[in-house]
Write a protein that holds these residues in place. Structure first.
Motif, PDB file in Angstrom:
ATOM      1  N   PRO A 246       0.795  -1.135  -0.015  1.00 55.77           N
ATOM      2  CA  PRO A 246      -0.260  -0.035  -0.220  1.00 55.77           C
ATOM      3  C   PRO A 246       0.841   1.405   0.058  1.00 55.77           C
ATOM      4  CG  PRO A 246      -0.086  -1.048   2.312  1.00 55.77           C
ATOM      5  CD  PRO A 246       0.610  -1.869   1.088  1.00 55.77           C
ATOM      6  N   LYS A 247       1.933   1.119   0.448  1.00 65.23           N
ATOM      7  CA  LYS A 247       3.135   2.382   0.643  1.00 65.23           C
ATOM      8  C   LYS A 247       4.116   2.137  -0.328  1.00 65.23           C
ATOM      9  CE  LYS A 247       1.415   4.021   5.126  1.00 65.23           C
ATOM     10  NZ  LYS A 247       1.687   4.442   6.389  1.00 65.23           N
ATOM     11  N   ILE A 248       4.032   1.880  -1.643  1.00 63.16           N
ATOM     12  CA  ILE A 248       5.083   1.670  -2.422  1.00 63.16           C
ATOM     13  C   ILE A 248       5.692   2.773  -2.739  1.00 63.16           C
ATOM     14  CG2 ILE A 248       3.693   1.910  -4.548  1.00 63.16           C
ATOM     15  CD1 ILE A 248       6.318  -0.854  -4.213  1.00 63.16           C
ATOM     16  N   THR A 249       5.197   4.113  -2.515  1.00 58.22           N
ATOM     17  CA  THR A 249       5.968   5.185  -2.901  1.00 58.22           C
ATOM     18  C   THR A 249       6.976   5.429  -1.961  1.00 58.22           C
ATOM     19  OG1 THR A 249       4.330   6.398  -1.291  1.00 58.22           O
ATOM     20  CG2 THR A 249       3.994   6.528  -3.831  1.00 58.22           C
ATOM     21  N   LEU A 250       7.225   4.581  -0.692  1.00 57.37           N
ATOM     22  CA  LEU A 250       8.122   4.686   0.021  1.00 57.37           C
ATOM     23  C   LEU A 250       9.514   4.472  -0.250  1.00 57.37           C
ATOM     24  CD1 LEU A 250       6.536   4.193   3.625  1.00 57.37           C
ATOM     25  CD2 LEU A 250       7.409   6.440   2.863  1.00 57.37           C
ATOM     26  N   PRO A 251       9.561   3.181  -1.001  1.00 59.11           N
ATOM     27  CA  PRO A 251      10.668   2.654  -1.611  1.00 59.11           C
ATOM     28  C   PRO A 251      11.209   3.445  -2.561  1.00 59.11           C
ATOM     29  CG  PRO A 251       9.126   0.830  -1.130  1.00 59.11           C
ATOM     30  CD  PRO A 251       8.476   1.775  -0.733  1.00 59.11           C
ATOM     31  N   ILE A 252      10.290   4.045  -3.510  1.00 58.84           N
ATOM     32  CA  ILE A 252      10.576   4.770  -4.499  1.00 58.84           C
ATOM     33  C   ILE A 252      11.558   6.171  -4.310  1.00 58.84           C
ATOM     34  CG2 ILE A 252       9.836   6.005  -6.413  1.00 58.84           C
ATOM     35  CD1 ILE A 252       7.455   3.907  -6.919  1.00 58.84           C
ATOM     36  N   MET A 253      10.692   6.818  -3.059  1.00 58.38           N
ATOM     37  CA  MET A 253      11.290   7.863  -2.276  1.00 58.38           C
ATOM     38  C   MET A 253      12.531   7.639  -1.902  1.00 58.38           C
ATOM     39  SD  MET A 253       8.170   9.430  -0.436  1.00 58.38           S
ATOM     40  CE  MET A 253       8.955  10.785   0.504  1.00 58.38           C
ATOM     41  N   SER A 254      12.678   6.456  -1.060  1.00 57.73           N
ATOM     42  CA  SER A 254      14.073   6.066  -0.704  1.00 57.73           C
ATOM     43  C   SER A 254      15.410   5.794  -1.792  1.00 57.73           C
ATOM     44  CB  SER A 254      14.057   4.713   0.213  1.00 57.73           C
ATOM     45  OG  SER A 254      15.157   4.143   0.519  1.00 57.73           O
TER      46      SER A 254
END
Length: 343
Positions: A246-254
């Motif tokens: 659900p929070k796939i944006t977190l790895p992308i931001m990382s």
């Protein structure tokens, strides 16, 4: 945690200590100073941000159990960034070396990222960051034991308060028994990560001479090897999500922050003196610890308070003063050695 650059100095999120060059960089012109400050701000903001983003990533059950694949993603981001910097922007000349020649370093590179990431998932952010401070004295100690690198009495004395402060903070945090407290397993993983980072730091210089490449060229060669190794290992140790988290944006931001760290650190090292780069590393540590304590006080404590907070703060102060003194002694010794060489 960010993918550590081979040029990092005294920084932890990815970030490792390397021997300080003897010659300071020339002072940039007035317009260049503004650009340098911008790069320093980008480096600080991205380094601080990636620690908390990664902590949020490892707080998600689906992502917490896929840390090997997550590290491989960071290595891929690093490789792509360095490929663009060398082949497209011409920042440095790309070099090719055999896989066999960098395989041991690539294994150390994997341990250098996997162990700290696993520790971050099980430690509070302030304690994790403070444990990473031990990389500097650990590199000196292991270098003395394994490679007979000289360690002066002044630097040996400076290591004592660093270790004492870290131990005091870690014990207080582990005894807090809050939702954000550090676990014993997290401390063990963090200490293992410190040792892996120290060995990796020492090997960087060794392999640069052995292969005959620069630090950036070496990182560009070992990053894809490490990424392939982790991708092959991932199915055996990871619990890969069957659906998009659900929070796939977190790895992308990382991953994006990892790119910014690699590019900005390269610029900072090129534009500033070794002392400035070291001070910047300590400033990032202070910011991460301060923000981590603020977050823990608001969300992680019992009714806004943290058990053992006073003891932890004392330990942090002792450790940070010790590492600052160690860096000062190291800088003075490097400067004196350079003067003796010139004379």
């Amino acid at each position: 945690m960010s993918t550590p650059s081979a040029l990092e100095k005294g920084d932890v999120a990815i970030e490792l200590t390397a021997p300080m060059p003897p010659l300071p960089k020339p002072t940039p012109p007035p317009n260049g100073r503004i650009t340098t400050l911008i790069w320093m701000f980008i480096n600080t903001a991205s380094t601080v941000g990636i620690v908390f983003i990664n902590k949020a990533v490892f707080s998600q059950p689906d992502l917490r159990d896929a840390q090997v694949l997550f590290a491989a993603f960071h290595f891929l981001c690093t490789f792509v960034t360095l490929t663009v910097m060398s082949s497209v922007l011409g920042v440095f000349e790309p070099r090719r070396v055999s896989i066999r020649s960098v395989l041991p370093l690539s294994i150390a590179f994997c341990a250098n990222v996997l162990l700290p990431n696993a520790a971050l998932a099980r430690c509070s952010v302030p304690t994790y960051q403070l444990l990473r401070v031990l990389v500097t004295p650990a590199t000196a100690a292991i270098g003395t034991l394994l490679y007979s690198h000289p360690l002066s009495r002044a630097r040996a004395i400076a290591i004592v308060p660093v270790c004492a402060g870290v131990a005091l903070t870690t014990i207080a945090d582990a005894s807090a028994h809050t939702s954000t407290a550090t676990t014993v397993g997290g401390v063990v993983l963090a200490v293992g990560g410190v040792c892996a980072s120290a060995v990796y730091t020492l090997w960087i210089g060794h392999y640069r001479e052995k292969v005959g490449v620069s630090a950036m060229q070496l990182l560009a060669c070992q990053a894809p090897v490490s990424a392939v190794m982790l991708v092959a290992l991932s199915p055996f140790v990871d619990r890969i999500p069957v659906a998009v988290p659900p929070k796939i944006t977190l790895p992308i931001m990382s991953g994006a922050l990892a790119v910014l760290i690699n590019v900005s650190q390269f610029q900072v090292v090129q534009r500033t003196s070794p002392l400035t780069s070291t001070v910047l590393g300590h400033a990032k540590t202070l910011v991460i610890v301060a923000v981590g304590w603020s977050v823990a006080t608001v969300w992680g404590g019992r009714g806004g308070s943290i058990p053992g907070k006073g003891v932890s703060l004392v330990g942090m102060a002792i450790a940070l003063v010790g590492i600052a003194y160690y860096s000062l002694v190291q800088h003075r010794e490097s400067r004196n050695a350079h003067k003796q060489t010139r004379s």
